[in-house]
Design an enzyme around this catalytic site. Structure first.
Site, PDB file in Angstrom:
ATOM      1  N   THR A 131       0.840  -1.194   0.000  1.00 16.46           N
ATOM      2  CA  THR A 131       0.000   0.000   0.000  1.00 16.46           C
ATOM      3  C   THR A 131       0.873   1.240   0.000  1.00 16.46           C
ATOM      4  O   THR A 131       0.563   2.231  -0.662  1.00 16.46           O
ATOM      5  CB  THR A 131      -0.914   0.008   1.228  1.00 16.46           C
ATOM      6  OG1 THR A 131      -1.641  -1.209   1.267  1.00 16.46           O
ATOM      7  CG2 THR A 131      -1.879   1.177   1.187  1.00 16.46           C
ATOM      8  N   HIS A 134       5.614   1.567   9.383  1.00 13.91           N
ATOM      9  CA  HIS A 134       5.715   1.033  10.742  1.00 13.91           C
ATOM     10  C   HIS A 134       6.235   2.087  11.719  1.00 13.91           C
ATOM     11  O   HIS A 134       5.931   3.266  11.624  1.00 13.91           O
ATOM     12  CB  HIS A 134       6.574  -0.227  10.770  1.00 13.91           C
ATOM     13  CG  HIS A 134       6.052  -1.360   9.935  1.00 13.91           C
ATOM     14  ND1 HIS A 134       4.715  -1.593   9.746  1.00 13.91           N
ATOM     15  CD2 HIS A 134       6.706  -2.314   9.223  1.00 13.91           C
ATOM     16  CE1 HIS A 134       4.553  -2.651   8.970  1.00 13.91           C
ATOM     17  NE2 HIS A 134       5.744  -3.102   8.631  1.00 13.91           N
TER      18      HIS A 134
END
Length: 281
Positions: free
Chosen positions: A109, A153
């Site tokens: 993504t 992240h």
């Protein structure tokens, strides 16, 4: 007794937090699955090869696996203010035209959001795309091996420790353009399990999410054991950002975000187009 399901997800805090109860047999009426830990680029490849029963993958990889796997309506990662970042070294001009950019995967993504952003923000076109494991991207930018890096992240919270600067926030650009949440990670399960079993798995995952919210301390040892020596405070930030109402249920806005991303990406030739009913179980 039926064979246990084989499940793969990342060792990141949001995944271990979400799946702790199920993985430990703590969801009433649901057997504990056999768990494989792997980073998202690995689970994307597993899904494309048709391996395992349930996987956490990138929404960017979803169009390639929808024939064999169904998108589950829970357990994944969508949200606001949690998109990937493009980082550069201090003093960089910020012009990415013709330059080398490191990305964590071309089936992610993050990559789709980056390419959709770059189509408007980098009129001269990007240079070489270099695929690196996500934990190697910031050192590569810092050391000058690439000109910029697309990070995901916990890098959202730690990039300043590498002396890097934020050039652009892909999630912010997406939200400003669409008003939709950012679709990051999806949970998929084999269609061959049958619709009834897929709905059962979805309810098990929802129950695991609810238990994590009701008793977050229970999952903490599991989360910290797999978070690659992450600072506990960063792990908490990670969970707070990526585990939200969309984790319990995609809902109308979640499905609209997924369709919006993949439709735009298909129009740019980045992914195959979605067929009718492709996102349904």
């Amino acid at each position: 007794m039926a064979e246990p399901l084989h499940v793969a997800y990342s060792p990141c805090p949001n995944d271990t937090f979400v799946f702790h109860a199920w993985a430990h047999g703590l969801v009433p009426g649901a057997d504990a699955p056999e768990v494989t830990f792997a980073d998202i680029d690995v689970t994307n490849s597993m899904a494309e090869r048709g391996e395992l029963d349930v996987l956490k993958i990138s929404y960017g990889a979803l169009p390639w696996v929808l024939e064999e796997y169904a998108l589950l309506p829970c357990g994944g990662a969508l949200g606001r203010g949690c998109g990937p970042l493009v980082l550069t070294r201090p003093g960089d001009s910020g012009d990415l035209g013709g330059r080398r950019v490191a990305v964590p995967s071309e089936r992610s993504t993050a990559y789709l959001l980056f390419r959709l952003w770059a189509a408007k923000a980098v009129p001269g076109g990007l240079g070489e795309i270099v695929v690196l494991p996500f934990h190697e991207i910031m050192p590569a930018v810092r050391d000058g091996r690439v000109d910029a890096g697309l990070v995901i992240h916990e890098a959202r919270f730690t990039y300043r420790e590498y002396g890097l600067e934020k050039l652009a926030d892909m999630g912010e650009a997406w939200e400003l353009e669409t008003g939709l949440p950012i679709p990051l990670g999806a949970i998929v399960a084999r269609r061959s399990l049958g619709a009834e079993r897929l709905h059962e798995i979805s309810e098990t995952i929802r129950a695991s999410v609810r238990q994590a919210w009701e008793d977050p301390a229970a999952s903490r040892p599991y989360v910290l054991a797999h978070s690659q020596e992450m600072d506990p405070a960063v792990a908490d930030q990670h969970i707070g950002l990526y585990v939200n109402e969309f984790t319990a249920d995609l809902g109308e806005a979640g499905y609209a975000a997924v369709r919006g991303l993949l439709t735009r990406a298909a129009a740019e030739g980045l992914v195959p187009p979605l067929g009718p009913g492709a996102l349904e179980i």
